[in-house]
Design an enzyme around this catalytic site. Structure first.
Site, PDB file in Angstrom:
ATOM      1  N   ASP A  99       0.853  -1.199   0.000  1.00 23.00           N
ATOM      2  CA  ASP A  99       0.000   0.000   0.000  1.00 23.00           C
ATOM      3  C   ASP A  99       0.881   1.238   0.000  1.00 23.00           C
ATOM      4  O   ASP A  99       2.084   1.175   0.293  1.00 23.00           O
ATOM      5  CB  ASP A  99      -0.941   0.020   1.218  1.00 23.00           C
ATOM      6  N   GLU A 164       0.077  -0.939   5.892  1.00 23.81           N
ATOM      7  CA  GLU A 164       1.177  -0.396   6.698  1.00 23.81           C
ATOM      8  C   GLU A 164       1.024   1.103   6.883  1.00 23.81           C
ATOM      9  O   GLU A 164       1.232   1.636   7.970  1.00 23.81           O
ATOM     10  CB  GLU A 164       2.525  -0.732   6.043  1.00 23.81           C
TER      11      GLU A 164
END
Ligand code: BES
Ligand code: MN
Ligand code: MN
Length: 470
Positions: A99, A164
Site C-alpha cells: 500500500d 502499513e
C-alpha cells in the site's frame, strides 16, 4: 536447471541473471507503481486489492509457491513461500507493504503520481521507494535464484500487507490466519533509507507510535463572540493552551508526567558509534528547509530521531477559517496528536499518560476526550547477532562500502508484532534514500538501487545460507 557445482558458481549465475533482467525489473515496477494502492482512502479500496493481485501474479511468475491472498477485515495480505532448501537450511521471512500514502498531482507533484515516469535515473511515483521498489527487489532476487542459481539456498517465506501506511491495524489477523506458516529464524525488511549515496545501512531500531485524536467540547453551540465573548472558555483556546503545556519551548523536553519512565537510555558506546555516522546539523537544516533546528536539548538531530521519543501535533481544527471573518466562539476543537516511541515505551501507556495530562490541564468548562487511533511498538534488534555479519558481507559485496548501523525514526508496526508472535530476529536493510520523498510529493526511487537492492537481497540469501553452513 543444472545444479551449480559450488555456492560461488551458483551466485555468479544468479548475478548474471540479475544483470540481464534489468529492463524487465524497471517495467515491472512501473506497472506496480501505476496501481494507486492508497490504503487510507476508501475510494481506492479496489486499487489496493488490484495491487495485491498484481503481487500474486508476480510471485507466481517468480516461481514462489503457495501464493495466497489472506483476507482481513481491512485490506488483504499476501503470503508465499519456497521451502525446498532442506531442514538444516535457515528459514528467512521477508516482509514488505504494497500500500502507499495518498497522492494528488495538485499537492506539488511535477510527475503524475501514479504513472511511474522514468527520468534522471529514477522512477517517479507514489510508492516507488515506499515500499514497492524495495519489496520487489526480494521477489526479483528469489526469482534469480530459482531460475538461474539451481534453487534457493534458504527456505524463503514472504508476507506483504496492504495497511502499513494506516498503522497495520489488521496485521494480527494475517498472523492469526497463517498460524505457524510464517515461522522463521530471521526477518528481513527493506523499507528504510540507506545511509547515503552508495552507502548502505542496516537499521537496528525503529520507533514505535501512539497516535490519538483529541476532542475538546465547550458551550452547547457556537456562540456570538460579542454577546458571549469573555464569559466562557473558548475550546480553540483551551486546546491550544493544553497542547502548549506538553512540551517545554526551551529544552524541547516532553512535560507529560511519566513520559520518559520506560525509555532505555543508550550506552556511551552506542552514542559514540552513532557520532561517526551522524549527519551534521547543517544537513538536517537543509533537508528540513526550516530556518532553525529545534529539538530535545542534549541530543543531536540523529539521536533525536533515532534514540529519543517525541510529542507532535499533527493537525488542529477549530472554529472559522473560511473566507473573510466571522466573530464566533466555536463549540468544539480537535487535534490529531502522536508520539514517536522508543524501547521500552508502551503505546497504550503513553496514550494514558497523555490523556491524564490533558485532562489535568484542561480548564473548567470544557470536556476533553482522547482516543487512541493507531499504534506501533518500538523495535530494537541486536546488532551483535551473528546474522548481522552475513548481511553486512552481502552489502559490502554489493555496494563496495561497509554498511552503517543506524537507528531510524520511522515506524513499521508489523515488525514488533512479528518479533513477538513469530520469534524472528529482525534485520532492516533498506534500499531507499532520504531524498526520495517518502510521503511527500515527487516520491522517487533510484533505478540503480532497484538493481543493487536485488543484488543485495540475492547475496543476503546466499550469505545467510553460508553462515548457517559455518
Ligand atoms: N517505510 C516507512 C517507515 C520508515 C521511515 C522506516 C523512515 C525507517 C525510516 C513506513 O512506510 C511508514 O511510513 N510508517 C509509518 C507508520 C505509521 C502509519 C504507523 C510512519 O512511520 O509514520
Ligand atoms: Mn514503508
Ligand atoms: Mn510510509
Amino acid at each position: 536447471m543444472p545444479q551449480a557445482s559450488t555456492p560461488q558458481a551458483a551466485l555468479s549465475a544468479v548475478l548474471e541473471h540479475i544483470g540481464k533482467e534489468q529492463d524487465r525489473y524497471v517495467s515491472d515496477l512501473q506497472e506496480f507503481v501505476r496501481i494507486p494502492s492508497v490504503s487510507a482512502d476508501p475510494k481506492h479500496k479496489e486499487d489496493v486489492r488490484a495491487a495485491a493481485e498484481w503481487l500474486m501474479g508476480r510471485l507466481e511468475q517468480a516461481g514462489m509457491e503457495n501464493v495466497t491472498l489472506v483476507e482481513t477485515s481491512g485490506h488483504p495480505g499476501i503470503v508465499a513461500d519456497h521451502l525446498h532448501a532442506g531442514p538444516d537450511a535457515p528459514t528467512l521471512l521477508v516482509y514488505g507493504h504494497y500500500d502507499t500514502q495518498p497522492a494528488e498531482k495538485s499537492d506539488g507533484w511535477v510527475h503524475e503520481p501514479f504513472e511511474g515516469a522514468l527520468e534522471g535515473g529514477r522512477i517517479w511515483g507514489r510508492g516507488s521507494t515506499d515500499d514497492k521498489g524495495q519489496l520487489i527487489c526480494h521477489i526479483n532476487a528469489a526469482e534469480a535464484w530459482l531460475k538461474s542459481g539451481g534453487g534457493l539456498p534458504i527456505n524463503l517465506k514472504m508476507v506483504f500487507e496492504g495497511e502499513e501506511e494506516v498503522g497495520s491495524f489488521h496485521f494480527a489477523e494475517i498472523l492469526d490466519k497463517t498460524g505457524d506458516r510464517l515461522r522463521a529464524d530471521l526477518l528481513i525488511v527493506s523499507d528504510s533509507p540507506m545511509r547515503g549515496e552508495d552507502k548502505p545501512a542496516i537499521t537496528y531500531s525503529l520507533r514505535g507510535l501512539s497516535y490519538f485524536f483529541v476532542d475538546v467540547d465547550g458551550p452547547g453551540s457556537d456562540l456570538h463572540s460579542g454577546i458571549f465573548g469573555g464569559t466562557v472558555w473558548n475550546p480553540a483556546e483551551a486546546l491550544a493552551h493544553m497542547l502548549a503545556t506538553c512540551k517545554d519551548p526551551k529544552s524541547g523536553k516532553v512535560l507529560i508526567d511519566g513520559f520518559y519512565d520506560d525509555v532505555v537510555e543508550p550506552t556511551a558506546e552506542e552514542r559514540e558509534r552513532l557520532k561517526e555516522v551522524s549527519d551534521p546539523d547543517a544537513v538536517f537544516l537543509k533537508n528540513t528547509g526550516a530556518s532553525a533546528l529545534f529539538g530535545e536539548e542534549g541530543w543531536t538531530p540523529t539521536e533525536r530521531t533515532g534514540l529519543r521519543p517525541t510529542f507532535e501535533v499533527n493537525g488542529i481544527r477549530a472554529g472559522y477559517i473560511g473566507e473573510g471573518s466571522k466573530t464566533v466562539i466555536p463549540r468544539t476543537a480537535h487535534a490529531k496528536v502522536s508520539c514517536r516511541l522508543v524501547a521500552d515505551q508502551d503505546p497504550h501507556r503513553v496514550k494514558e499518560l497523555v490523556a491524564t495530562h490533558l485532562k489535568k490541564v484542561a480548564p473548567e468548562g470544557v470536556r476533553v476526550s482522547v482516543e487512541l487511533h493507531n499504534l506501533g511498538h518500538p523495535v530494537r534488534a541486536d546488532p551483535d547477532h551473528p546474522m548481522f555479519v552475513a548481511v553486512e558481507k552481502a552489502l559490502v559485496d554489493t555496494f563496495d562500502n561497509r554498511p552503517a548501523l543506524l537507528p531510524e525514526g520511522g515506524s513499521i508496526p508489523a515488525v514488533a508484532d512479528m518479533q513477538k508472535r513469530l520469534g524472528v530476529v529482525p534485520i532492516l536493510v533498506g534500499f531507499g534514500h532520504k531524498d526520495e520523498n517518502m510521503h511527500a510529493p515527487e516520491e522517487s526511487f533510484r533505478l540503480k538501487n532497484l538493481f543493487r537492492g536485488t543484488e543485495a537481497a540475492a547475496r543476503i540469501y546466499g550469505e545467510i545460507a553460508a553462515q548457517k553452513r559455518g
